[in-house]
Design an enzyme around this catalytic site. Structure first.
Site, PDB file in Angstrom:
ATOM      1  N   CYS A 113       0.816  -1.223   0.000  1.00 17.71           N
ATOM      2  CA  CYS A 113       0.000   0.000   0.000  1.00 17.71           C
ATOM      3  C   CYS A 113       0.852   1.278   0.000  1.00 17.71           C
ATOM      4  O   CYS A 113       0.365   2.348  -0.353  1.00 17.71           O
ATOM      5  CB  CYS A 113      -0.944   0.013   1.193  1.00 17.71           C
ATOM      6  SG  CYS A 113      -2.137  -1.337   1.157  1.00 17.71           S
ATOM      7  N   HIS A 249      -3.515   7.451   2.149  1.00 16.17           N
ATOM      8  CA  HIS A 249      -3.833   6.125   1.615  1.00 16.17           C
ATOM      9  C   HIS A 249      -5.267   5.790   2.022  1.00 16.17           C
ATOM     10  O   HIS A 249      -5.669   6.000   3.160  1.00 16.17           O
ATOM     11  CB  HIS A 249      -2.851   5.103   2.189  1.00 16.17           C
ATOM     12  CG  HIS A 249      -3.233   3.689   1.906  1.00 16.17           C
ATOM     13  ND1 HIS A 249      -3.598   3.274   0.645  1.00 16.17           N
ATOM     14  CD2 HIS A 249      -3.309   2.599   2.705  1.00 16.17           C
ATOM     15  CE1 HIS A 249      -3.885   1.984   0.693  1.00 16.17           C
ATOM     16  NE2 HIS A 249      -3.730   1.551   1.928  1.00 16.17           N
ATOM     17  N   ASN A 279      -9.833  -0.029  -0.839  1.00 16.24           N
ATOM     18  CA  ASN A 279      -8.383   0.064  -0.726  1.00 16.24           C
ATOM     19  C   ASN A 279      -7.751  -0.524  -1.993  1.00 16.24           C
ATOM     20  O   ASN A 279      -7.797  -1.729  -2.211  1.00 16.24           O
ATOM     21  CB  ASN A 279      -7.927  -0.710   0.516  1.00 16.24           C
ATOM     22  CG  ASN A 279      -6.421  -0.642   0.735  1.00 16.24           C
ATOM     23  OD1 ASN A 279      -5.679  -0.207  -0.136  1.00 16.24           O
ATOM     24  ND2 ASN A 279      -5.983  -1.080   1.907  1.00 16.24           N
TER      25      ASN A 279
END
Ligand code: ACO
Length: 322
Positions: A113, A249, A279
């Site tokens: 990520c 994020h 996500n």
């Protein structure tokens, strides 16, 4: 040239949308649980046969167009992904061929990520060192391919997509600083336990999937992102109030809210796309960034703080005078 400057952004989401209601039919979950615990309402899923490079190509072409640059102007391609098309060549090389660029160095970075933040750090340093003048930096994922669609603890969280920026050498800021960190001791809290060299568990006949201890990851993410905000402000001699936009994020709205509170940043100056995108791992920050730029929210001259946390653990930030 003292700085690298963002001169164009682009992004792409696959057509297919998977809603929380759709997930209710697949695992023991509810739309309400997903929205309350994560803020996610839907995510985009790549079509069968649609790959990370396919998504990256559209995002890259849009970024090049926004930057008014041609493919030949690019002298560096850095692509962040956890879900490459093939073992090799790198997805960056596959993308380079699709775009029709020849000769520029092209490679992938893998920081899950945090991948796009790492890719920005690498490209910024190439430009500052004089090794590149115009870089294409991409975050692209088909994360849905490494999801166990029977595991309600993970399958509700993730989606697919791609985002890209073009960075150019400049005397004016620019990227002010990048901050990259990792601690491999936490690998087991969030990982795909199988792989090329280790081999694939025969029980998982269909491939290797994400396993996560969500609650522990959550706590680490909140604490660590708070620290990276402090580190970035301190390095640049800035106050919290100097930041115009937080581009976090997009993992979980509760994690985003916690970082915004730490910055004392009103939520209308935090870019939030997690409800629509879920996500998307390395694609999440550039996707959110491009959405905010195209909506006309983020203006030239504003100070942006991008941050991310992910598997590894890895974490980092990029401070940008846009
Ligand atoms: N639907 C319904 N119930 C669920 C679901 C689901 N999809 N998933 C888990 N549950 C249940 C659990 O089984 C548990 O039940 P129990 O109490 O009977 O055992 C209960 O909900 C609570 O589970 P927790 O894991 O404690 O719930 P939590 O509030 O921590 O939320 C979540 C879980 C959303 C995964 C959260 O921990 C999280 O977001 N963690 C961060 C994970 C993450 O974002 N990882 C991505 C990479 S790292 C990053 O990007 C930051």
């Amino acid at each position: 040239m003292k700085y690298s400057r963002i001169i164009g952004t682009g992004s792409y989401l696959p057509e297919k949308v998977l809603t929380n209601k759709d997930l209710e039919k697949m695992v023991d979950t509810t739309d309400q649980w997903i929205r309350e615990r994560t803020g996610i309402k839907q995510r985009h899923i790549a079509a069968e046969g649609e790959t990370t490079c396919d998504l990256a190509e559209v995002a890259s072409r849009r970024a090049l167009e926004a930057a008014s640059k041609s493919v030949e102007d690019i002298d560096l391609i850095v692509l962040a992904t956890t879900t490459p098309d093939q073992v090799f060549p790198s997805t960056a090389c596959l993308l380079q061929s699709r775009l029709g660029n020849h000769g520029a160095p092209a490679f992938d970075v893998q920081a899950v990520c945090t991948g796009f933040i790492y890719a920005m750090g690498v490209a910024d340093n190439f430009i500052k060192a004089g090794s590149a003048k115009c870089a294409l930096v991409v975050g692209a994922e088909t994360f849905s391919r490494i999801i166990n669609w029977e595991d309600r603890g993970t399958c509700v969280l993730f989606g697919d997509g791609a985002g890209a920026v073009v960075l150019e050498a400049s005397d004016e800021p620019g990227v002010m600083s990048t901050h990259l960190h990792a601690d491999g001791d936490y690998a087991n809290l969030l990982h795909v336990p199988d792989g090329v060299s280790k081999g694939y568990d025969v029980v998982q006949a269909n491939g290797a999937f994400v396993e996560m201890r969500g609650n522990e990851v959550f706590k680490m993410a909140v604490n660590t992102l708070g620290q990276i905000v402090d580190e970035t402000l301190e390095k640049n001699g800035l106050d919290k109030s100097d930041i115009d936009w937080l581009i976090p994020h997009q993992a979980n709205l509760r994690i985003i809210n916690a970082t915004a509170r730490k910055l004392r940043m009103p939520m209308d100056h935090v870019v939030v796309t997690v409800a629509e995108h879920g996500n998307t791992s390395a694609a999440s920050v550039p996707l959110a960034f491009d959405a905010a730029v195209r909506e006309g929210k983020i203006k030239r001259g504003e100070l942006l703080l991008m941050e991310a946390f992910g598997g590894g653990f890895t974490w980092g930030s990029v401070l940008v005078k846009y």
